[in-house]
Each structure stands twice: as structure tokens, then as C-alpha cells.
Design a protein around this motif. Sequence first.
Motif, PDB file in Angstrom:
ATOM      1  N   GLN A 158      -1.969   5.781 -82.256  1.00 24.40           N
ATOM      2  CA  GLN A 158      -2.581   4.990 -81.183  1.00 24.40           C
ATOM      3  C   GLN A 158      -3.037   3.654 -81.778  1.00 24.40           C
ATOM      4  OE1 GLN A 158      -5.931   7.331 -79.884  1.00 24.40           O
ATOM      5  NE2 GLN A 158      -6.544   7.868 -81.952  1.00 24.40           N
ATOM      6  N   GLU A 210      -4.665  -1.939 -77.091  1.00 26.33           N
ATOM      7  CA  GLU A 210      -6.029  -1.455 -77.111  1.00 26.33           C
ATOM      8  C   GLU A 210      -6.936  -2.581 -76.630  1.00 26.33           C
ATOM      9  OE1 GLU A 210      -6.251   1.533 -78.134  1.00 26.33           O
ATOM     10  OE2 GLU A 210      -8.410   1.763 -78.086  1.00 26.33           O
ATOM     11  N   ARG A 260       4.593   8.939 -82.442  1.00 26.97           N
ATOM     12  CA  ARG A 260       4.218  10.360 -82.308  1.00 26.97           C
ATOM     13  C   ARG A 260       5.462  11.223 -82.439  1.00 26.97           C
ATOM     14  NH1 ARG A 260      -0.365  10.305 -77.496  1.00 26.97           N
ATOM     15  NH2 ARG A 260      -1.464   8.539 -78.390  1.00 26.97           N
ATOM     16  N   GLN A 308       1.233   0.364 -77.541  1.00 29.46           N
ATOM     17  CA  GLN A 308      -0.049   0.454 -76.845  1.00 29.46           C
ATOM     18  C   GLN A 308      -0.759  -0.888 -76.971  1.00 29.46           C
ATOM     19  OE1 GLN A 308      -2.645   3.601 -78.228  1.00 29.46           O
ATOM     20  NE2 GLN A 308      -1.657   5.123 -76.918  1.00 29.46           N
TER      21      GLN A 308
HETATM   22  N1  DAH Z   1      -5.667   5.983 -77.525  1.00 26.12           N
HETATM   23  C1  DAH Z   1      -5.543   6.679 -76.283  1.00 26.12           C
HETATM   24  C2  DAH Z   1      -4.231   7.458 -76.274  1.00 26.12           C
HETATM   25  O1  DAH Z   1      -3.384   7.170 -77.052  1.00 26.12           O
HETATM   26  C3  DAH Z   1      -5.595   5.725 -75.129  1.00 26.12           C
HETATM   27  C4  DAH Z   1      -6.975   5.283 -74.895  1.00 26.12           C
HETATM   28  C5  DAH Z   1      -7.745   5.920 -73.982  1.00 26.12           C
HETATM   29  C6  DAH Z   1      -7.501   4.229 -75.600  1.00 26.12           C
HETATM   30  C7  DAH Z   1      -9.039   5.549 -73.736  1.00 26.12           C
HETATM   31  C8  DAH Z   1      -8.826   3.839 -75.398  1.00 26.12           C
HETATM   32  C9  DAH Z   1      -9.571   4.527 -74.452  1.00 26.12           C
HETATM   33  O2  DAH Z   1      -9.388   2.835 -76.042  1.00 26.12           O
HETATM   34  O3  DAH Z   1     -10.847   4.115 -74.236  1.00 26.12           O
HETATM   35  O4  DAH Z   1      -4.072   8.336 -75.472  1.00 26.12           O
END
Ligand code: DAH
Length: 349
Positions: A170, A214, A198, A212
Motif C-alpha cells: 500500500q 495516499e 500484492r 494507490q
Molecule cells: N491502504 C489501504 C488499502 O490498501 C487503503 C486506505 C484505506 C488508505 C484507508 C488509507 C486509509 O490511508 O485511511 O486497502
Amino acid sequence: MIEDLKILKEEFEKEISSVNSMNELNEIRVKYLGKKSKVQEFSSHMKDLSIDEKKECGRLMNEFKVHVENMISDLKIELEKKLLEEKLEKEKIDVTLPATKIRVGGIHPITKVINEIEDLFISMGYDVLDGPEVESDLYNFEMLNLPKGHPARDTQDSFYITEDTLLRTQTSPIQVRTMLANMEKTPIRVICPGKTYRKDNDDATHSHQFHQIEGLVVDENISMSDLKGTLEIFAKKMFGEKREIRFRPSHFPFTEPSIEVDVTCANCNGKGCNICKNTGWIEILGAGMVHPNVLNMCGYDSNKYTGFAFGVGPERIAMLKYGISDIRNFYTNDLRFLKEFDRIEKEDL
Ligand code: DAH
């Protein structure tokens, strides 16, 4: 001999009239002026003539030679001109012809979505940050409130390189890096796009490598309503002004409370269709208020500071935005697929 010269002149004139090339012209020059030419042969018989005949023949022979030379050099100029004209004609370039089309690549749909999201958040005062793809277990999990043995680790089946390093699952570890690097613990407003990995089997909705973005905001008095306002702007920018969002309770170890965010379906305007499975809503991202444990581990006093975080998947956004049903399309480089975005790109401009 005078008669012979006359005949020779007639022969020469006949022959030269049919000359068409430099080669033929050279042959004629050799034949009529060369060492073994008829004129040379005649001059070798001159000694047998009377003085008057010699004079007359000599004069005629010179006249003939001058005549041959002039004809040959005139024809040579003519032939050269003809050759040049032929060459120019052959090498003629039509500058009015349309140029050969050179295909230039377009912007990949994932890059396009990331750029669009970056532009939006930059316009709201965010910084864009990067982080390493080979990450430590500490930042990828532990400091995000996922200690070793935590069951939520199983949902992110990881590519471990050593016991303590892995390909990041992530972009959330950039939250940790950003907070730790901020020595003065001043407010933070960042988005962090990047590749993530993953151990999933690739299918229409899964890819072992994906992206992703962030998002992290930390300051005093940051509340859930700040998160909602921000994500509303985001949803409208990506899917159109009429879109609305809703929060659903969820769980992420690094946020408390945690939510999942849905947007009203752009296809049916929230009425219900096969894309939104007749619910009128489509899930677009996960988010929440940064967990106090995470703030404390990263050196921020959770009694003073609060923050929100979110994680968006550009693939998901692109699939919804452009109606793409198979995530593998982004990675198989089929030009027919990519060309579609060339077109969209140009129409957008
Ligand atoms: N890292 C999470 C995932 O890979 C996604 C995520 C959810 C990031 C909530 C965040 C968060 O910063 O607050 O599923």
C-alpha cells in the motif's frame, strides 16, 4: 578520295543523327576522330596524291574534322542538358504532398488519472510525495498499527524480500515516512501516488501490481467534516458536478473511525443500473481519521493533533470513469485499447 570524304561525311551525319547517349557519342568520336579512323587512313594515303590534290584533300579533311568536332561538342552539350533534365524530373519533390504521419504515444489512462488527481490536490495546497517501492515491514505494517501477527496483514498477501523488507502492499507507509521526517511536527497536507504490489492472482479485477494514491492531512482540529468536504470535491472533479458521496463504516487498522466512501453512480445518476448493481452507489475509496496510535508512533501528540487519511486506487477510478471492465487492459499494452485514450486525451484538450 574527295568522293570518299563526301561519303564519309554523309555516313557520319546519318550516324550522329541517331545518337542518344554519351556512350554512343564516344563511340562515334573514336570512329571518326580516333587513331584508327577513316580520316587517319585517308591521311596515310595522301603521299600518293599530286600537290594540288594534296592541298584540296588536306583542306577538305580539316574541314571534315572541324565539322565532326563541332557536331560532337554541340551534341554533347545537348545530351548533358537532357540528362540533367531527366535527373531533375526523377528527383522532383512534391512539397505539397501530405507528410508521412508519425504516430506519437498518448498518455496512459492510469497516468492521466494520477495527473488529474495530483492537479486537483495541488490546487488545494497539497504537496505530492514519493516513497520507496521496496519498503520495510516496520513502515508498511507495524507503524501503521499492524503489528506482526495482526489478522489484517493476511488481507494484503505480500511479496517479502527478506523477513523485514517487502514490496509495499500500500502507499500508506509514506504517511509514516512523512510524519517521521517532519521534525518540527508542523501541519501536513500531502498526496502520495505510486505502485503497490500484492500476491494476488491476476483476473478482471485483480492485478499483482497496481497503483494507490495516499492522502494525509494532519493538523490541530482536523475533523471528519474536513475529510467529507475534501472527498466531495474529489468525487465531483473525477465523476462530474452532480455526484454526491456517502460514508459507510469500515475498518482499517491505521484509522479510527474508518470509512468506505461511495459516489452516486455516474451511469444512472443514482437510480440503479447494472454497473452499480442497482444500488445507485459505487465504492471509490477507503479513508478515516488517523489512528491515535499511528500519530503517537510517528511523533505527533494525539492529544493535540488529529488527521485524516485516504487511499484511492487510480485503476478503479479509471475503470469507472472510462467504463473499463478488465483491469488487465491497463497492463497488456494493446495499442487498440491505448489508442482510445489518445482520442479521449485530444477531445479533453
Ligand atoms: N491502504 C489501504 C488499502 O490498501 C487503503 C486506505 C484505506 C488508505 C484507508 C488509507 C486509509 O490511508 O485511511 O486497502
